[in-house]
Scaffold this motif. Structure first.
Motif, PDB file in Angstrom:
ATOM      1  N   ALA A   9       0.831  -1.207   0.000  1.00 26.66           N
ATOM      2  CA  ALA A   9       0.000   0.000   0.000  1.00 26.66           C
ATOM      3  C   ALA A   9       0.866   1.259   0.000  1.00 26.66           C
ATOM      4  O   ALA A   9       0.554   2.242  -0.682  1.00 26.66           O
ATOM      5  N   ALA A  10       1.966   1.238   0.758  1.00 30.35           N
ATOM      6  CA  ALA A  10       2.863   2.396   0.794  1.00 30.35           C
ATOM      7  C   ALA A  10       3.516   2.611  -0.560  1.00 30.35           C
ATOM      8  O   ALA A  10       3.625   3.750  -1.045  1.00 30.35           O
ATOM      9  N   LEU A  11       3.943   1.533  -1.202  1.00 31.42           N
ATOM     10  CA  LEU A  11       4.560   1.647  -2.520  1.00 31.42           C
ATOM     11  C   LEU A  11       3.559   2.161  -3.541  1.00 31.42           C
ATOM     12  O   LEU A  11       3.882   3.016  -4.379  1.00 31.42           O
ATOM     13  N   GLN A  12       2.337   1.676  -3.489  1.00 29.30           N
ATOM     14  CA  GLN A  12       1.306   2.150  -4.413  1.00 29.30           C
ATOM     15  C   GLN A  12       1.036   3.637  -4.207  1.00 29.30           C
ATOM     16  O   GLN A  12       0.857   4.383  -5.172  1.00 29.30           O
ATOM     17  N   HIS A  13       1.036   4.081  -2.949  1.00 30.83           N
ATOM     18  CA  HIS A  13       0.837   5.498  -2.671  1.00 30.83           C
ATOM     19  C   HIS A  13       1.932   6.332  -3.329  1.00 30.83           C
ATOM     20  O   HIS A  13       1.651   7.352  -3.979  1.00 30.83           O
ATOM     21  N   GLY A  14       3.185   5.920  -3.163  1.00 32.75           N
ATOM     22  CA  GLY A  14       4.283   6.657  -3.773  1.00 32.75           C
ATOM     23  C   GLY A  14       4.178   6.694  -5.286  1.00 32.75           C
ATOM     24  O   GLY A  14       4.441   7.724  -5.917  1.00 32.75           O
ATOM     25  N   LEU A  15       3.767   5.579  -5.893  1.00 25.97           N
ATOM     26  CA  LEU A  15       3.641   5.526  -7.348  1.00 25.97           C
ATOM     27  C   LEU A  15       2.461   6.357  -7.839  1.00 25.97           C
ATOM     28  O   LEU A  15       2.526   6.972  -8.909  1.00 25.97           O
ATOM     29  N   PHE A  16       1.358   6.381  -7.072  1.00 29.43           N
ATOM     30  CA  PHE A  16       0.224   7.230  -7.448  1.00 29.43           C
ATOM     31  C   PHE A  16       0.662   8.695  -7.487  1.00 29.43           C
ATOM     32  O   PHE A  16       0.354   9.436  -8.434  1.00 29.43           O
ATOM     33  N   GLN A  17       1.375   9.122  -6.449  1.00 29.02           N
ATOM     34  CA  GLN A  17       1.832  10.510  -6.373  1.00 29.02           C
ATOM     35  C   GLN A  17       2.787  10.823  -7.525  1.00 29.02           C
ATOM     36  O   GLN A  17       2.699  11.887  -8.148  1.00 29.02           O
ATOM     37  N   ALA A  18       3.701   9.902  -7.793  1.00 33.33           N
ATOM     38  CA  ALA A  18       4.671  10.134  -8.856  1.00 33.33           C
ATOM     39  C   ALA A  18       4.005  10.161 -10.229  1.00 33.33           C
ATOM     40  O   ALA A  18       4.380  10.964 -11.100  1.00 33.33           O
ATOM     41  N   THR A  19       3.012   9.308 -10.438  1.00 31.47           N
ATOM     42  CA  THR A  19       2.310   9.292 -11.719  1.00 31.47           C
ATOM     43  C   THR A  19       1.563  10.596 -11.949  1.00 31.47           C
ATOM     44  O   THR A  19       1.560  11.139 -13.061  1.00 31.47           O
ATOM     45  N   ALA A  20       0.931  11.123 -10.905  1.00 31.19           N
ATOM     46  CA  ALA A  20       0.241  12.411 -11.034  1.00 31.19           C
ATOM     47  C   ALA A  20       1.232  13.520 -11.372  1.00 31.19           C
ATOM     48  O   ALA A  20       0.955  14.388 -12.224  1.00 31.19           O
ATOM     49  N   ALA A  21       2.394  13.513 -10.719  1.00 29.62           N
ATOM     50  CA  ALA A  21       3.416  14.522 -11.010  1.00 29.62           C
ATOM     51  C   ALA A  21       3.914  14.392 -12.440  1.00 29.62           C
ATOM     52  O   ALA A  21       4.130  15.398 -13.139  1.00 29.62           O
TER      53      ALA A  21
END
Length: 382
Positions: free
Chosen positions: A225-237
């Motif tokens: 879940a933590a990794l997915q959160h980081g990837l969601f944020q990075a994808t939006a950026a």
């Protein structure tokens, strides 16, 4: 979601825009690339001094307490300037994964140094067989008397060549866990990989790399879940970068069409070229709307909604960016193909961006699977 910027957010956007205009013009960027630099230390210090590295980190750990919108505002302006420093990999993907996955004590120990720029941490999650998805992975961690031993290889580690440490995903005890591994750990090998858009990534190999017990991040069951959160944020950026790159491509191309003449008149007066510019503008606005939908979903949606919208955004924005930036080259003619002219570099960024965090085809298939699953559930309930 309210998309009107607050006074502070407008100041943030304006400050990044001034930096890009003053210190990151195309000639300055070209000189930086030709020097072989992977991350200009002066620029990174500017990012830190202006609070851009700390924008979306909690105030308790030295951050400014901002949100994903603040990250998107910064990334958008960086997209206009084709900034090569690893803001996306270190300040977004790695920092947000740490924020989501670390315990309170680990946050206090790790995040302040990221916020003030004194340390750089890169996210090492992707592998040759994962196609940019967080799982399944082959890298594994085995417990030892003094901690853990990691074995495996990570690819496309953004900012990995200049990182002091890595946030590494590995299988341990049948689940995905995260570890903070120092770059100078024996058994860790970093190979620099130049990317097509003049940015750099790294391939990191862990060969019986021993780490202490406190290298393990967070509690059991929280790693994925933590990794997915980081990837969601990075994808939006990344999507924000691409939307701004499309905007800049249209601006450059429109100006060129005004000054380039054929048959004694500006070629911008030709209706067929006006139609192509209109198509570019329409694709850009669709991509911008998709980015807004992603931001709204991250703020209010369920985890499944966020996952689906992230995939929709990555697919739609990535394809739109390659189309718009490719059309920019076409409308410039031969000069658009040269490295000495800026417009082609936006297309290069769009091509590389498509490969990051899963390409458009992969995310389109994930959306299709999610829709099919939803339809099947509706039939069962009916």
């Amino acid at each position: 979601m309210n998309f009107e910027l607050t006074f502070e957010q407008q100041l943030l956007q304006d400050s990044v825009a001034r930096f890009v205009e003053k210190d990151y013009g195309f000639e300055a960027r070209t000189a930086l690339v030709k020097s072989g630099s992977r991350c200009d230390g002066r620029h990174w210090a500017t990012f830190a001094n202006n609070g851009w590295l700390a924008a979306a980190l909690p105030e308790a750990q030295g951050g400014l307490g901002g949100t994903l919108l603040d990250t998107v505002l910064i990334a958008g302006q960086f997209g206009r300037g084709l900034v090569i420093e690893p803001f996306l990999g270190c300040a977004v993907a790695a920092a947000q994964t740490l924020l989501a996955g670390a315990t309170p004590a680990q946050r206090d120990a790790l995040l302040p140094a990221l916020a003030d720029g004194s340390r750089r941490v890169a996210l090492a999650y992707s592998e040759a067989g994962t196609r940019g998805l967080p799982a399944p992975i082959a890298t594994c961690a085995e417990a030892t008397a003094g901690g853990y031993v990691l074995n495996g290889t990570k690819t496309l580690v953004l900012g990995g060549t200049e990182a002091d440490a890595f946030v590494v995903s590995a299988m341990h005890g049948g689940e995905l866990r995260l570890f903070v591994v120092r770059a100078d750990t024996p058994g860790v090998t970093c190979r620099a990989v130049p990317l097509h858009d003049a940015t750099w990534a790294a391939e990191i190999t862990f060969d019986i790399a021993a780490v202490p017990g406190d290298a393990l991040l967070g509690e059991p069951g929280t790693g994925l879940a933590a990794l997915q959160h980081g990837l969601f944020q990075a994808t939006a950026a990344l999507c924000a970068e691409l939307v701004s790159a499309m905007d800049k491509t249209i601006e450059i191309t429109a100006e060129y069409l005004k000054v380039r003449k054929q048959f004694g008149v500006p070629i911008g007066s030709f209706q067929v070229l006006q139609h192509r510019m209109a198509d570019m503008a329409a694709e850009t606005e669709l991509a911008r709307s998709m980015l807004y939908a992603l931001l709204a979903t991250v703020e209010t949606g369920t985890p499944d909604d966020v996952q689906r919208t992230v995939s929709q955004a990555k697919s739609l924005v990535g394809r739109a960016a390659k189309y718009v930036c490719g059309q920019g080259i076409q409308l410039h003619g031969g000069i658009g193909m040269t490295d000495e002219y800026i417009v082609g570099h936006y297309f290069k960024r769009a091509v590389v961006a498509d490969a990051l965090f899963g390409n458009a085809d992969l995310h389109e298939s994930l959306v299709a699977e999610a829709l099919q699953h939803s339809l099947n559930n509706e039939r069962v309930q009916a």
